[in-house]
Design a protein around this motif. Structure first.
Motif, PDB file in Angstrom:
ATOM      1  N   CYS A  11      17.140 -12.867 -70.498  1.00 42.71           N
ATOM      2  CA  CYS A  11      17.944 -13.899 -70.115  1.00 42.71           C
ATOM      3  C   CYS A  11      19.589 -13.422 -70.183  1.00 42.71           C
ATOM      4  CB  CYS A  11      17.808 -15.132 -71.015  1.00 42.71           C
ATOM      5  SG  CYS A  11      16.145 -16.000 -70.437  1.00 42.71           S
ATOM      6  N   SER A  12      19.854 -12.556 -69.307  1.00 38.92           N
ATOM      7  CA  SER A  12      21.593 -12.017 -69.114  1.00 38.92           C
ATOM      8  C   SER A  12      22.013 -12.857 -67.952  1.00 38.92           C
ATOM      9  CB  SER A  12      21.474 -10.631 -68.934  1.00 38.92           C
ATOM     10  OG  SER A  12      20.480 -10.034 -69.943  1.00 38.92           O
ATOM     11  N   PHE A  13      22.750 -13.900 -68.375  1.00 40.63           N
ATOM     12  CA  PHE A  13      23.244 -14.764 -67.135  1.00 40.63           C
ATOM     13  C   PHE A  13      24.681 -14.906 -67.414  1.00 40.63           C
ATOM     14  CE2 PHE A  13      19.018 -16.737 -67.694  1.00 40.63           C
ATOM     15  CZ  PHE A  13      18.478 -16.090 -66.683  1.00 40.63           C
ATOM     16  N   LEU A  14      25.325 -14.270 -68.367  1.00 45.82           N
ATOM     17  CA  LEU A  14      26.792 -14.757 -68.474  1.00 45.82           C
ATOM     18  C   LEU A  14      27.833 -13.755 -68.043  1.00 45.82           C
ATOM     19  CD1 LEU A  14      26.904 -15.993 -72.358  1.00 45.82           C
ATOM     20  CD2 LEU A  14      26.612 -17.198 -70.261  1.00 45.82           C
ATOM     21  N   THR A  15      27.303 -12.457 -67.799  1.00 46.42           N
ATOM     22  CA  THR A  15      28.308 -11.506 -67.303  1.00 46.42           C
ATOM     23  C   THR A  15      27.595 -10.567 -66.243  1.00 46.42           C
ATOM     24  OG1 THR A  15      27.477  -9.739 -68.833  1.00 46.42           O
ATOM     25  CG2 THR A  15      29.184 -11.327 -69.918  1.00 46.42           C
ATOM     26  N   PRO A  16      28.602  -9.742 -65.326  1.00 46.56           N
ATOM     27  CA  PRO A  16      28.059  -8.901 -64.486  1.00 46.56           C
ATOM     28  C   PRO A  16      27.353  -7.549 -65.091  1.00 46.56           C
ATOM     29  CG  PRO A  16      30.450  -8.989 -64.389  1.00 46.56           C
ATOM     30  CD  PRO A  16      29.996  -9.913 -65.440  1.00 46.56           C
ATOM     31  N   ILE A  17      27.350  -7.505 -66.309  1.00 48.47           N
ATOM     32  CA  ILE A  17      27.240  -6.023 -66.831  1.00 48.47           C
ATOM     33  C   ILE A  17      26.002  -6.241 -67.684  1.00 48.47           C
ATOM     34  CG2 ILE A  17      29.393  -5.231 -66.900  1.00 48.47           C
ATOM     35  CD1 ILE A  17      29.620  -5.754 -69.881  1.00 48.47           C
ATOM     36  N   GLY A  18      25.529  -7.507 -67.830  1.00 49.87           N
ATOM     37  CA  GLY A  18      24.267  -7.641 -68.734  1.00 49.87           C
ATOM     38  C   GLY A  18      23.079  -7.259 -68.199  1.00 49.87           C
ATOM     39  N   HIS A  19      22.875  -7.398 -66.681  1.00 56.38           N
ATOM     40  CA  HIS A  19      21.662  -6.918 -66.077  1.00 56.38           C
ATOM     41  C   HIS A  19      22.162  -6.424 -64.653  1.00 56.38           C
ATOM     42  CE1 HIS A  19      17.693  -7.342 -63.830  1.00 56.38           C
ATOM     43  NE2 HIS A  19      17.234  -7.801 -65.345  1.00 56.38           N
ATOM     44  N   GLN A  20      21.123  -5.322 -64.349  1.00 59.64           N
ATOM     45  CA  GLN A  20      21.477  -4.772 -62.924  1.00 59.64           C
ATOM     46  C   GLN A  20      21.430  -5.737 -61.954  1.00 59.64           C
ATOM     47  OE1 GLN A  20      18.189  -1.983 -63.031  1.00 59.64           O
ATOM     48  NE2 GLN A  20      19.521  -0.226 -63.604  1.00 59.64           N
ATOM     49  N   ASN A  21      20.718  -6.744 -61.805  1.00 58.92           N
ATOM     50  CA  ASN A  21      20.779  -7.706 -60.758  1.00 58.92           C
ATOM     51  C   ASN A  21      22.077  -8.398 -60.715  1.00 58.92           C
ATOM     52  OD1 ASN A  21      18.284  -6.728 -60.332  1.00 58.92           O
ATOM     53  ND2 ASN A  21      17.492  -8.901 -60.295  1.00 58.92           N
ATOM     54  N   ASN A  22      22.841  -8.745 -61.685  1.00 62.30           N
ATOM     55  CA  ASN A  22      23.985  -9.278 -61.794  1.00 62.30           C
ATOM     56  C   ASN A  22      25.150  -8.441 -61.138  1.00 62.30           C
ATOM     57  OD1 ASN A  22      22.843 -11.453 -63.143  1.00 62.30           O
ATOM     58  ND2 ASN A  22      23.510 -11.136 -65.028  1.00 62.30           N
ATOM     59  N   THR A  23      25.063  -7.272 -61.469  1.00 62.38           N
ATOM     60  CA  THR A  23      26.051  -6.459 -60.872  1.00 62.38           C
ATOM     61  C   THR A  23      25.787  -6.105 -59.352  1.00 62.38           C
ATOM     62  OG1 THR A  23      25.889  -4.720 -63.003  1.00 62.38           O
ATOM     63  CG2 THR A  23      26.764  -3.785 -61.197  1.00 62.38           C
TER      64      THR A  23
END
Length: 599
Positions: free
Chosen positions: A549-561
């Motif tokens: 559950c990495s939802f707070l930053t664009p760097i926590g998960h590749q999909n956010n990036t």
């Protein structure tokens, strides 16, 4: 605190700092941590590389290959066509797209699932006249939620399962993660569909035309007897470098040549189409004795598409945006090193990084994960380049199924591998390795593509951190941290320990790789369970959910990036949807964990 405990803490703190800093890739940091542990004696030399043969590492590699096979054969595209309704409204479109992303991520690499569905998401956003970010962020979060529902959904689940096996309780089964994971994923998708998408900031992002390249395209004619006559294009471009310029095309005898060969010798009356800021270009043009023809405006290009010339090979030139994936071989390379013209006959016109678009220093700019590249060339040539280098076209794509029989065969093999692992007929590593072998024998995946499909930085990360995590346990560092948590924060209450492990893991995964987070937190969870005298399952599952559950930053998960540039997002945009979603996950997960996995 013993010397060994101090050493492992120092190595872990330094590694976590480097993970968060992001200056070096996560596999480099993990390998450095492993070698540091070997040098100081925390990990015996003979055991330094045993992690690379670990079942969890083998399973991750095999799942990546099987996921690639599902994409290549068109099996996933067929599913998307059937499940995503055309002409639906906002709520139904977001529900279908986010739900499908979660479903696919349960059984395949979630980065691959997002890459497949992203062009469809952009098409839906255009049809509904919505900012693309309001479709992309729900889709990205949906694929992350789906990964927590099965053993193979995400690498942290496999790591957690391996620690349970090392503890002596055997690995988790394929669907042991499903009772809690499915409940959380369903609640998350429902929240995103009904309310969450409205929390996403409205960031207007244009299409390829918004790069505004027309204002930087200038035609210059080679003068009879001028300095440029008789020079090669490579020599001209070396001089144009001083003005941050490049030649994107030339016209000779009324024949337009896009991406001309750098070895071509210029003749009198050749017309060069040069991309640069005209204010910076004047001095260099004067030195080369080039005559300015005209500065062409972007609006004229848009209104005169029917009059565009074709290349000498007869293919219509087009502009297309490509998104650089986390596993792209372009990362860390410049446009000049890829030899775009000589190999693919295409041009790089502009780069968008975190919504800032630039045509400056293109040939020397090092490409990064999440960059959006504006390419010029034939659709076929750009598509070949995208496939070779791991890029996602940000445009509606024709659904290409080379052979429906192959798609069905690939899906059938994947389902058999899942069934074999789920019913305990084979271990997960053996079941999926058998599936990969079947893909190779049946040519569902070309032999050379098998190794290209594997995300090697993730494999190195996992293989390196498994011995480091073992050193945490053997040195007593994990026991020390667990004791501190229980005595000073949880006061010996196992329910508070479960909650703390979930929140701490979730927070760490927002800033560092989720697989690395799981590897660090699992020994602490096992030590805490041992000291409390309770079953470790609920604590390990808390780590698995938190790492997913990495939802707070664009760097926590590749999909956010991946959605950062296409969605026009800023670093601080993610928490607006991510924070309430993480609160929902904690509120639902803790009671579900205690019910499904009693202490």
């Amino acid at each position: 605190m013993t010397l060994e405990q101090g050493q492992i803490f120092a190595i872990l703190v330094a590694s976590m700092g480097l993970f968060i800093w992001g200056r070096w890739r996560h596999d480099v940091v993990a390998l450095g941590a492993l070698l540091a542990c070997v040098i100081v004696g925390l990990v015996p030399e003979r055991e330094a590389f045993t992690g690379f043969g670990h079942p969890a590492v083998i399973t991750v590699a095999c799942v990546l290959v099987l996921s690639y096979g599902l994409q290549r054969t068109g099996a996933v595209n067929r599913l998307a066509l059937r499940l995503i309704p055309s002409g639906s409204g906002v709520l139904l479109s977001i529900a279908a797209l986010t739900g499908l992303g979660a479903l696919l991520s349960a059984f395949m690499n979630n980065v691959g699932a997002l890459a497949l569905l992203m062009p469809i998401a952009l098409q839906i956003a255009s049809r509904l006249e919505m900012p693309p970010g309001r479709i992309l962020m729900p889709l990205a979060f949906g694929t992350i939620l789906g990964g927590m529902t099965t053993l193979i959904g995400t690498p942290p689940n496999l790591i957690v399962s391996s620690f349970r096996a090392q503890h002596g309780d055997g690995p988790f089964a394929m669907f042991d993660f499903s009772p809690v994971g499915v409940a959380v994923a369903l609640a998350g998708v429902l929240f995103i569909t009904l309310l969450g998408w409205r929390l996403v900031p409205r960031r207007e992002v244009g299409n390829a035309a918004s790069f505004d390249t027309g204002h930087y395209l200038t035609e210059a004619r080679v003068k009879e007897g001028g300095v440029a006559q008789g020079k090669t294009l490579r020599e001209i471009e070396q001089l144009l470098d001083e003005a941050d310029a490049q030649v994107v095309a030339m016209v000779r005898n009324k024949l337009r040549l896009s991406a001309p060969n750098p070895r071509r010798v210029l003749q009198a009356d050749d017309v060069l189409v040069i991309e640069a800021d005209p204010e910076e270009l004047g001095e260099v043009l004067s030195q080369l004795d080039l005559l300015l023809e005209a500065a062409r405006e972007a609006e004229e290009q848009d209104n005169d598409k029917d009059a565009e010339k074709k290349d000498s090979n007869g293919d219509e030139r087009t502009l297309l945006e490509l998104l650089v994936k986390p596993d792209s071989s372009l990362i860390g390379r410049s446009a000049s090193s890829t030899r775009l013209r000589s190999r693919y006959a295409i041009n790089l016109l502009a780069i968008s990084r975190q919504s800032h678009r630039s045509i400056k220093r293109l040939r020397s700019t090092l490409i990064q994960n999440g960059d959006v590249l504006l390419m010029q060339g034939s659709a076929e040539d750009i598509g070949e380049f995208a496939n070779d280098y791991g890029c996602v076209p940000l445009a509606a794509r024709a659904i290409n199924i080379p052979d429906p029989r192959q798609a069905n065969l690939a899906l059938g093999i994947m389902l058999l591998a899942i069934a074999a692992a789920a019913f305990g007929l084979l271990s997960a590593a053996i079941a999926f390795a058998t599936g990969v072998l079947a893909y190779m024998l049946l040519r569902l995946v070309p032999l050379r593509a098998v190794y290209e499909a594997i995300d090697w930085p993730v494999i190195v990360l996992l293989g390196a951190l498994i011995p480091v995590a073992g050193a945490m346990s053997s040195s007593g560092a994990a026991d020390l941290l667990a004791r501190l948590l229980m005595e000073h924060l949880a006061q010996g209450n196992p329910i508070i320990i479960v909650t703390l492990l979930l929140v701490v893991t979730m927070t760490l995964s927002d800033f560092m790789n989720n697989a690395a987070t799981a590897a660090v937190m699992c020994p602490i969870a096992l030590s805490a369970a041992s000291q409390l005298g309770v079953s470790p399952d609920a604590l390990l599952m808390a780590v698995a959910i938190g790492a997913s559950c990495s939802f707070l930053t664009p760097i926590g998960h590749q999909n956010n990036t991946l959605i950062l540039s296409p969605g026009g997002f800023r670093f601080g945009d993610y928490w607006r949807l991510g924070l309430p979603l993480e609160i929902l996950v904690v509120a639902l997960s803790v009671p579900m964990l205690l019910w499904v996995w009693p202490l």
